[in-house]
Design an enzyme around this catalytic site. Structure first.
Site, short mmCIF file in Angstrom:
data_model
loop_
_atom_site.label_atom_id
_atom_site.label_comp_id
_atom_site.label_asym_id
_atom_site.label_seq_id
_atom_site.Cartn_x
_atom_site.Cartn_y
_atom_site.Cartn_z
N HIS A 308 5.23 -37.90 -64.04
CA HIS A 308 6.41 -37.76 -63.09
C HIS A 308 6.11 -38.16 -61.72
O HIS A 308 5.03 -38.15 -61.31
CB HIS A 308 6.54 -36.15 -62.99
CG HIS A 308 7.88 -35.70 -62.50
ND1 HIS A 308 8.22 -35.51 -61.27
CD2 HIS A 308 9.11 -35.38 -63.32
CE1 HIS A 308 9.47 -35.36 -61.03
NE2 HIS A 308 10.15 -35.10 -62.31
N ASP A 365 10.89 -33.52 -70.54
CA ASP A 365 11.45 -34.02 -71.72
C ASP A 365 10.50 -34.07 -72.98
O ASP A 365 10.81 -34.36 -73.91
CB ASP A 365 11.74 -35.60 -71.36
CG ASP A 365 12.77 -35.79 -70.40
OD1 ASP A 365 12.71 -36.57 -69.40
OD2 ASP A 365 13.81 -35.20 -70.78
C1 SDX Z 1 12.76 -37.03 -65.61
O1 SDX Z 1 12.66 -37.60 -60.90
C2 SDX Z 1 12.89 -36.61 -61.44
O2 SDX Z 1 12.85 -35.35 -61.16
C3 SDX Z 1 13.34 -36.88 -63.09
C4 SDX Z 1 13.28 -35.83 -63.90
C5 SDX Z 1 14.62 -34.86 -63.41
O3 SDX Z 1 14.78 -33.63 -63.66
O4 SDX Z 1 15.66 -35.55 -62.84
O5 SDX Z 1 12.40 -34.75 -63.78
C6 SDX Z 1 13.46 -35.98 -65.41
O6 SDX Z 1 12.96 -38.38 -65.74
C7 SDX Z 1 11.25 -36.85 -66.25
C8 SDX Z 1 10.52 -38.12 -66.60
C9 SDX Z 1 10.86 -38.67 -67.86
N1 SDX Z 1 10.30 -40.08 -68.11
C10 SDX Z 1 9.40 -40.28 -68.98
O7 SDX Z 1 8.61 -39.33 -69.65
C11 SDX Z 1 9.06 -41.68 -69.22
C12 SDX Z 1 7.28 -41.85 -69.33
N2 SDX Z 1 6.92 -41.39 -67.58
C13 SDX Z 1 6.73 -42.73 -66.82
O8 SDX Z 1 7.17 -43.83 -67.24
C14 SDX Z 1 6.67 -42.48 -65.43
O9 SDX Z 1 5.50 -41.12 -65.40
C15 SDX Z 1 7.75 -41.78 -64.72
C16 SDX Z 1 8.69 -42.80 -64.55
C17 SDX Z 1 8.15 -40.43 -65.08
C18 SDX Z 1 7.06 -41.74 -63.13
O10 SDX Z 1 7.07 -43.21 -62.77
P1 SDX Z 1 6.15 -43.53 -61.28
O11 SDX Z 1 6.26 -42.23 -60.58
O12 SDX Z 1 6.95 -44.91 -60.92
O13 SDX Z 1 4.55 -43.83 -61.84
P2 SDX Z 1 4.07 -45.16 -62.17
O14 SDX Z 1 4.99 -45.89 -63.34
O15 SDX Z 1 3.75 -45.80 -60.90
O16 SDX Z 1 2.73 -44.51 -62.92
C19 SDX Z 1 1.62 -44.53 -62.16
C20 SDX Z 1 0.10 -44.83 -63.10
C21 SDX Z 1 0.50 -46.18 -63.69
O17 SDX Z 1 -0.78 -46.77 -64.09
P3 SDX Z 1 -1.65 -47.47 -62.91
O18 SDX Z 1 -0.84 -48.61 -62.77
O19 SDX Z 1 -1.96 -46.62 -61.66
O20 SDX Z 1 -2.96 -47.86 -63.46
O21 SDX Z 1 0.25 -44.01 -64.26
C22 SDX Z 1 0.61 -44.58 -65.45
C23 SDX Z 1 1.34 -45.92 -64.86
O22 SDX Z 1 0.86 -47.07 -65.89
N3 SDX Z 1 1.65 -43.77 -66.20
C24 SDX Z 1 1.48 -43.42 -67.36
C25 SDX Z 1 2.72 -42.92 -67.88
N4 SDX Z 1 3.46 -42.67 -66.67
C26 SDX Z 1 2.58 -43.31 -65.63
N5 SDX Z 1 0.78 -44.35 -68.43
C27 SDX Z 1 0.92 -43.76 -69.49
N6 SDX Z 1 1.81 -43.12 -70.18
C28 SDX Z 1 2.95 -42.70 -69.41
N7 SDX Z 1 3.93 -41.66 -69.49
#
Ligand code: SDX
Length: 432
Positions: A308, A365
């Protein structure tokens, strides 16, 4: 006493930037005068470090896993209130008293039908049209069937005809899109049952097979919609505020929010989680294969439902949804193998350094789809359920943006240009 200004030194000139303090004690550097004072803008792709507005609607503490609507803790609201009460709270700032609640419930019933001409729209969507594209289109079209009244009749604040219509008709549109998709006759809303019960009635009642309302499922749906009702400046809410800041009225602004929510990184994740869990189950529960793929930066694969932007601990909503999952499956005597897969995946991830280092926990989710599935709601409707929940939050933010002179200025971020600056025009095609 902490300083209430930040100092910024550029080319040996030091600027004083005011520090703004939230009522919850957080502090932020106010850069609203930065360009005027310094000639500089800031660069913050994805707005990771940027607050877009002052807001009184929802408070999140990502480190502590705290979520409050208008000061009430989410766990208390989910336990004690109905979704209609929480919608009222988000829109007006106060929980309704008995007469206010009865009036709001009456409005929801009164506005639960959609114009009969709108029903013909369903006949012209392709048979397998995505429910989210139907929802976005139909909400935008409400503007033409129900012209939003002038602002002096329909002020930006609180419960208005326009907002009650949207909350109630979106629910009907969602249920009708399901019935059309199934090829079943439409089931019209009843006038004697509540918001969530009416949705389940419209979804699952049939002339030949009456649907018996299950209070456990009605209660679980209330909880789910409450937990999704708002989440401060997430992608879709920021979209509603940005679109609205151009002077766009409520229905088309919300239609834009529905589209933003559809993304698999946002509200589309609840459906993507189910596909991921089904894939792991079909793949012989080869958890390590999927966890390794998610950890491989070159795979482009992520464990959806984890991580998140704000929460760096367990999403408080996921805690409640996980508990509700067990309640629904146990009382409905449903055993869903995907719950076992989800629990095992969470256990393995919670002990894996990669995820621990990055504070990746289940988000809202991760478990919600298992409950929707137990209710009989198809996966392609899961994000529609998220949208129905988020409606009062979107509306409250659209209203707040319009009421606040500062944030109702048209939203227009700047950029840092890194393209070609100058090049002479040379003929490269035979023009004549
Ligand atoms: C919602 O914003 C809100 O409040 C949203 C929400 C709401 O109520 O409105 O809460 C609802 O959208 C919840 C999120 C649903 N999405 C997912 O579950 C999709 C999977 N999660 C991600 O793609 C990610 O965690 C996000 C999009 C939720 C957040 O992305 P960020 O903050 O941009 O973080 P990032 O992509 O920069 O990740 C940071 C690190 C990275 O690794 P490094 O580059 O540091 O090595 O964490 C890793 C990412 O690769 N990472 C994951 C991951 N999520 C982040 N690695 C594996 N699996 C994951 N799910």
């Amino acid at each position: 006493m902490p300083n209430n200004t930040a100092q910024l030194t550029i080319d040996n000139i030091t600027y004083q930037l005011p520090i703004v303090e939230s009522t919850a004690g957080e502090r932020a550097i106010d850069i609203r005068g930065l360009l005027r004072e310094t000639g500089f803008i800031t660069l913050d792709s994805g707005f990771m470090n940027t607050g877009s507005c002052l807001s009184q609607i929802t408070f999140l503490d990502g480190e502590k896993g705290i979520l409050k609507y208008r000061g009430y803790d989410i766990a208390v609201l989910a336990e004690k209130c109905s979704f209609v009460e929480v919608a009222y709270l988000l829109l007006t700032g106060e929980l309704p008293n008995q007469s206010e609640l009865e009036q709001f419930q009456h409005d929801m019933t009164r506005y639960s039908l959609i114009h009969e001409d709108m029903i013909h729209f369903f006949d012209h969507f392709p048979p397998k049209a995505a429910p989210m594209s139907i929802l976005s289109s139909m909400i935008g079209t409400l503007h033409d069937f129900y012209p939003e009244m002038d602002l002096d009749q329909d002020p930006y604040g609180g419960i208005t005809t326009t907002t009650a219509r949207l909350l109630s008709k979106a629910r009907t549109i969602a249920a009708f899109s399901y019935k059309k998709n199934m090829g079943h006759p439409l089931v019209y809303p009843r006038g004697d049952i509540g918001y969530c019960a009416n949705f389940l009635h419209m979804m699952f009642d049939r002339p030949n097979l009456p649907y018996e309302l299950n209070p456990v499922l009605v209660s679980a749906l209330n909880k789910l919609l409450i937990l999704h009702a708002d989440h401060e400046q997430n992608c879709s809410t920021s979209t509603v505020r940005l679109v609205g800041s151009a002077g766009v009225r409520l229905y088309p602004s919300i239609s834009a929010g529905v589209s933003a929510l559809w993304g698999p990184l946002h509200g589309g994740a609840n459906a993507a989680v189910m596909k991921m869990l089904e894939r792991i189950l079909a793949d012989g529960k080869d958890y390590e294969k999927y966890i390794s793929m998610a950890k491989d930066p070159n795979s482009g694969y992520r464990l959806t439902g984890f991580g998140h932007r704000v929460y760096k601990t367990y999403d408080p909503r996921a805690t409640i949804i996980k508990k509700t999952c067990h309640e629904v499956l146990n009382t409905s005597k449903i055993s869903d193998p995907l719950l076992e897969v989800a629990l095992k995946l969470e256990e393995l991830v919670s002990n894996d350094e990669y995820f621990i280092e990055r504070n990746l926990y289940p988000n809202v989710d991760f478990y919600s789809g298992i409950i929707y599935r137990a209710m009989g709601i198809p996966t392609n409707m899961f994000t529609v359920m998220f949208a129905l929940g988020r409606l009062p939050g979107w509306i409250a933010h659209w209203q707040e943006m319009n009421q606040d002179k500062d944030s109702s200025r048209i939203g227009r971020p700047r950029q840092v240009y890194n393209g070609i600056v100058e090049r002479p025009f040379k003929e490269i095609v035979d023009r004549y």
